[in-house]
Design a protein around this motif. Structure first.
Motif, mmCIF file in Angstrom:
data_model
loop_
_atom_site.group_PDB
_atom_site.id
_atom_site.type_symbol
_atom_site.label_atom_id
_atom_site.label_comp_id
_atom_site.label_asym_id
_atom_site.label_seq_id
_atom_site.Cartn_x
_atom_site.Cartn_y
_atom_site.Cartn_z
ATOM 1 N N LEU A 61 -26.681 34.811 -43.480
ATOM 2 C CA LEU A 61 -27.076 35.767 -44.515
ATOM 3 C C LEU A 61 -28.560 36.103 -44.420
ATOM 4 C CD1 LEU A 61 -25.054 34.383 -47.544
ATOM 5 C CD2 LEU A 61 -24.574 36.449 -46.218
ATOM 6 N N LEU A 62 -29.374 35.126 -44.150
ATOM 7 C CA LEU A 62 -30.819 35.358 -43.982
ATOM 8 C C LEU A 62 -31.057 36.269 -42.783
ATOM 9 C CD1 LEU A 62 -33.725 34.692 -44.848
ATOM 10 C CD2 LEU A 62 -33.630 32.745 -43.274
ATOM 11 N N SER A 63 -30.332 36.061 -41.718
ATOM 12 C CA SER A 63 -30.458 36.903 -40.539
ATOM 13 C C SER A 63 -30.086 38.359 -40.845
ATOM 14 C CB SER A 63 -29.565 36.349 -39.433
ATOM 15 O OG SER A 63 -29.524 37.227 -38.342
ATOM 16 N N ARG A 64 -28.992 38.542 -41.583
ATOM 17 C CA ARG A 64 -28.595 39.912 -41.961
ATOM 18 C C ARG A 64 -29.621 40.556 -42.867
ATOM 19 N NH1 ARG A 64 -22.951 41.621 -41.639
ATOM 20 N NH2 ARG A 64 -21.907 40.186 -40.237
ATOM 21 N N LEU A 65 -30.168 39.803 -43.801
ATOM 22 C CA LEU A 65 -31.191 40.328 -44.688
ATOM 23 C C LEU A 65 -32.428 40.759 -43.908
ATOM 24 C CD1 LEU A 65 -32.312 40.740 -47.609
ATOM 25 C CD2 LEU A 65 -33.176 38.403 -47.429
ATOM 26 N N LEU A 66 -32.882 39.924 -42.996
ATOM 27 C CA LEU A 66 -34.051 40.253 -42.195
ATOM 28 C C LEU A 66 -33.794 41.442 -41.275
ATOM 29 C CD1 LEU A 66 -35.408 36.702 -41.300
ATOM 30 C CD2 LEU A 66 -36.340 38.337 -42.937
ATOM 31 N N SER A 67 -32.611 41.532 -40.706
ATOM 32 C CA SER A 67 -32.318 42.659 -39.828
ATOM 33 C C SER A 67 -32.257 43.957 -40.645
ATOM 34 C CB SER A 67 -31.007 42.444 -39.084
ATOM 35 O OG SER A 67 -29.898 42.523 -39.965
ATOM 36 N N GLY A 68 -31.797 43.903 -41.874
ATOM 37 C CA GLY A 68 -31.794 45.082 -42.732
ATOM 38 C C GLY A 68 -33.179 45.529 -43.095
ATOM 39 N N LEU A 69 -34.097 44.588 -43.242
ATOM 40 C CA LEU A 69 -35.475 44.938 -43.570
ATOM 41 C C LEU A 69 -36.238 45.493 -42.371
ATOM 42 C CD1 LEU A 69 -36.448 41.874 -45.789
ATOM 43 C CD2 LEU A 69 -35.932 44.187 -46.562
ATOM 44 N N VAL A 70 -35.891 45.030 -41.183
ATOM 45 C CA VAL A 70 -36.610 45.441 -39.981
ATOM 46 C C VAL A 70 -36.101 46.777 -39.467
ATOM 47 C CG1 VAL A 70 -37.025 44.853 -37.561
ATOM 48 C CG2 VAL A 70 -37.207 43.097 -39.324
ATOM 49 N N LEU A 71 -34.799 46.977 -39.474
ATOM 50 C CA LEU A 71 -34.238 48.205 -38.903
ATOM 51 C C LEU A 71 -34.206 49.340 -39.868
ATOM 52 C CD1 LEU A 71 -31.292 46.676 -36.856
ATOM 53 C CD2 LEU A 71 -33.499 47.437 -36.023
#
Length: 57
Positions: free
Chosen positions: A47-57
């Motif tokens: 979930l943390l990975s998905r959150l970070l990828s949403g913020l970066v992309l």
């Protein structure tokens, strides 16, 4: 199974293991708790990975 140690060495090992600092009471191993912890950490990191990828992309 017989010991491969000499009687004197076996006596030393027995004395070492019977010392108070080597008699620690441990809770019984609970594999389900360990499995639950591993699954929770894996889901949390996913979930943390998905959150970070949403913020970066």
């Amino acid at each position: 199974m017989t010991s491969r140690l000499s009687p004197e060495d076996q006596r030393r090992v027995d004395e070492y293991l019977s010392a108070p600092q080597h008699r620690v009471e441990r809770r019984p191993f609970r594999p389900w708790l360990l499995l639950l912890l591993v699954v929770a950490v894996t889901i949390g990191l996913g979930l943390l990975s998905r959150l970070l990828s949403g913020l970066v992309l």
